[in-house]
Design an enzyme around this catalytic site. Structure first.
Site, PDB file in Angstrom:
ATOM      1  CB  CYS A   1       0.319  -7.866  -4.979  1.00 48.10           C
ATOM      2  SG  CYS A   1      -0.138  -8.712  -6.515  1.00 48.10           S
TER       3      CYS A   1
ATOM      4  CG  HIS B   1      -3.404 -10.034  -3.719  1.00 51.39           C
ATOM      5  ND1 HIS B   1      -3.123  -8.735  -4.071  1.00 51.39           N
ATOM      6  CD2 HIS B   1      -3.103 -10.128  -2.386  1.00 51.39           C
ATOM      7  CE1 HIS B   1      -2.690  -8.075  -3.001  1.00 51.39           C
ATOM      8  NE2 HIS B   1      -2.669  -8.903  -1.980  1.00 51.39           N
TER       9      HIS B   1
ATOM     10  CG  HIS C   1      -1.129  -7.815   1.259  1.00 52.30           C
ATOM     11  ND1 HIS C   1      -2.303  -7.733   0.551  1.00 52.30           N
ATOM     12  CD2 HIS C   1      -1.437  -7.382   2.523  1.00 52.30           C
ATOM     13  CE1 HIS C   1      -3.272  -7.293   1.320  1.00 52.30           C
ATOM     14  NE2 HIS C   1      -2.776  -7.072   2.528  1.00 52.30           N
TER      15      HIS C   1
END
Length: 349
Positions: free
Chosen positions: A265, A313, A325
């Site tokens: 990520c 994240h 993402h």
């Protein structure tokens, strides 16, 4: 990781891996309640992916630290080599002078003057010798100072090397944690039927949508992203970062990877902004502080969106309530609603 490291490529939802694990673990017991058991398995996999992602970010942070320490050690070794070379040259010069003095000044100067047939010439040589001795004394003092500096560099190099070894141990520990969480997630997924695994993958996508020629995907029934103003123009560099992220859609998640063929990520954010000539920190937690905070209602394309209380994240906002993402191992870079997780923070780079 940089070119010196090769991140482990972990694929979770491949049919081959699932079939192999299913064969070794067997099917779900017939006595289990299918609904409850499946939901428990899904919840457990969600938790394992989240824990693996946190461990991945810790791995990235430790690995970044190890890279910096490797550069520090390399500079220290280079400085040591240059310092030792200077010391050796200075010793050579002083040794030559000392040898010359020994050969020409082996008797007491007063006696040499008395015995000299040309006292004036001797005094001139003696004056030159005094000047040479003064320069030798200065050079000797510089040699001593250089030797002290060299000793300090050796001490600093030993400290940096010891820290590098500790950091390497930490990297290995985080790597084992990530791999353990992912292996456990694979085992849980393998206990599901093929239909349940497909349902899990669809549910885990959060949007259930796919990008098409008409634009960004929509969310499932009843799920809508909060309206965002998308106000204000973005710079050409930020627009280039967004374009890079769009171009990465469909590439696989691989933990520890920063592109161009695979990403985790935070690695996707680093790579996307690098294409625009902008350097970002390596971890999602650091990326949360890479610019100024803005309200979600004022998000605009190019803003970084971090999730969870620990910012484990991160995604890039691309407008219309959507982000791009790298979700988790086994998934591919994709669009999802900006409100897909809790604790949303928006950072403008």
């Amino acid at each position: 990781m940089a070119s010196h490291r090769r991140p482990a490529r972990v694929t979770v939802l491949t049919a081959a891996a699932a079939a192999t694990a299913a064969a070794s673990l067997g099917a779900v017991p017939a006595s289990a309640d299918p609904g409850t058991g499946t939901e428990t398995a899904r919840t457990r996999v969600d938790r394992l992916f989240e824990e693996a992602e946190r461990a991945t970010e810790s791995y990235n942070e430790a690995d970044e630290k190890a890279d910096a320490l490797r550069r520090t050690v390399a500079r220290a070794r280079d400085g040591l080599a240059r310092g030792q070379e200077r010391v050796n040259r200075m010793r050579g010069v002083l040794g030559s002078v000392a040898g010359a003095q020994y050969r020409s000044g082996g008797i007491d100067p007063a006696l040499a003057l008395l015995l000299s047939s040309d006292p004036d010439s001797y005094l001139e040589r003696a004056s030159a010798l005094d000047r040479l001795t003064a320069r030798q004394s200065t050079a000797l003092g510089e040699l001593q100072r250089e030797q002290r500096r060299l000793g300090q560099r050796r001490s600093e190099a030993r400290t940096a090397l010891a820290e590098l070894e500790r950091s390497r141990t930490e990297v290995a520990r985080h790597k084992r944690t990530v791999e353990g969480k992912l292996a456990e997630a694979r085992r849980v997924l393998a206990s599901l039927t093929a239909e349940e695994r497909a349902d899990f993958e669809e549910r885990a996508s959060r949007t259930g949508g796919r990008e098409d020629a008409g634009g960004a995907p929509g969310g499932p029934a009843g799920e809508t992203a909060p309206a965002a103003a998308d106000a204000g123009p973005v710079s050409s560099r930020v627009a280039a970062a967004v374009a890079a992220a769009r171009g990465a859609v469909g590439r696989p998640y691989v933990w520890g990877a920063t592109g161009p063929s695979a990403f985790d990520c935070s690695g996707l954010m680093v790579w996307s902004y690098r294409q625009a000539g902008i350097s970002l920190p390596r971890t999602s937690a650091a990326q949360r502080h890479a610019g100024r905070r803005v309200p979600l209602s004022h998000a605009r394309p190019g803003d970084l969106v971090t999730y969870r209380s620990d910012a484990s994240h991160v995604a890039i906002y691309v407008g219309n309530g959507q982000v791009i993402h790298a979700p988790y191992p086994g998934a591919r870079v994709r669009y999802d609603p900006v409100n897909m997780m809790s604790h949303v923070t928006v950072t403008r780079v």
